[in-house]
Scaffold this motif. Structure first.
Motif: not given
Length: 264
Positions: A66-75, A140-141, A146-148
């Motif tokens: 869920i935190m990855l969802l929120w992070g990706l949407v926000a970023a 790191a990978g 995540y950045l991509l």
């Protein structure tokens, strides 16, 4: 040809840099907007902490997912609004005949429109998303992936807004639909796809591109699959091509607003 492309890219980068410098003139206001946006996003963590204390998963998602969802949407949302904020008001430019100022410039019309404004508060969204990415990514990978996906998500946000905004060349009042549909990615993207079934799930994958912008990238961050990776990146590229084609097709129909306005 290559020199022309490099020149256009250089001009776009300078335009983005100028937008940022202009917004940072008043540092107090700038930092306040960014800070409050980070706090606003962080406040939603409380509801998920409480919910996950009551049950082990939500729609098949763990708290980390869920935190990855929120992070990706926000970023992704933040990055697209930092670099290409004007595309989200493209309908207003077209309907109001305000594209004239961009047509008289020597650089590419679409590039000129895309890079002509920035949204300061979106920096807070981006920083918040990057913070969650650092915390929730595995190694790191994982963070590189995540950045991509932040970039592909920003591309989907921007291209989808461009596609809908460009329909204003044919239809009036597309500004409301553009805003609602783009914000639909944010609204639905912060909830796990497992809670959506049937028609709603179909619409969120094939009408509002929540699936390719957020859900599938999160699944890939949890369990990588090469085929789906190329599907996500290929979809983002396809959406860009489609949006650009629709914009330039519609530009042929554009009627000048005869505004005595020029951009420096």
């Amino acid at each position: 040809m290559l020199t022309a492309v490099k020149n256009q890219m250089r001009v776009c980068i300078l335009s983005i840099k100028y937008n940022m410098m202009r917004e940072m003139v008043n540092k107090v206001t700038f930092l306040t907007n960014v800070g409050f946006m980070v706090l606003n996003n962080a406040s939603f963590l409380v509801q998920w902490v409480i919910l996950f204390r009551l049950r082990g998963d939500v729609g098949g998602y763990t708290f980390r997912e869920i935190m990855l969802l929120w992070g990706l949407v926000a970023a992704s949302f933040g990055l697209s609004h930092i670099l290409f904020a004007r595309v989200f008001s493209l309908s207003d430019l077209i309907i109001g005949g305000k594209l004239d100022a961009y047509l008289v410039q020597p650089k590419n019309v679409l590039a000129s429109v895309l890079t002509s404004a920035t949204d300061v508060s979106a920096i807070g969204d981006f920083l918040y998303g990057m913070g969650l990415g650092l915390i929730c990514s595995r190694g790191a990978g994982g963070f590189f992936l995540y950045l991509l996906f932040t970039v592909t998500g920003a591309v989907v946000f921007t291209a989808f807004a461009l596609l809908l905004g460009s329909l204003s060349f044919w239809f009036v009042r597309m500004d409301m639909l553009q805003s609602q549909m783009v914000m639909g990615i944010v609204s639905f993207g912060t909830y796990p796809d497992g809670i959506f079934k049937g028609v709603s799930r179909f619409l969120l994958y094939f009408v509002i591109p929540v699936g390719m912008a957020v859900w599938q990238p999160v699944h890939l961050l949890v369990s990588f699959d090469a085929g789906m990776f190329f599907t996500v990146t290929g979809y983002a590229a396809f959406l860009v091509v489609a949006a650009v084609a629709v914009f330039y097709r519609g530009l042929r129909r554009y009627a000048s607003g005869n505004l005595m306005e020029a951009r420096m």
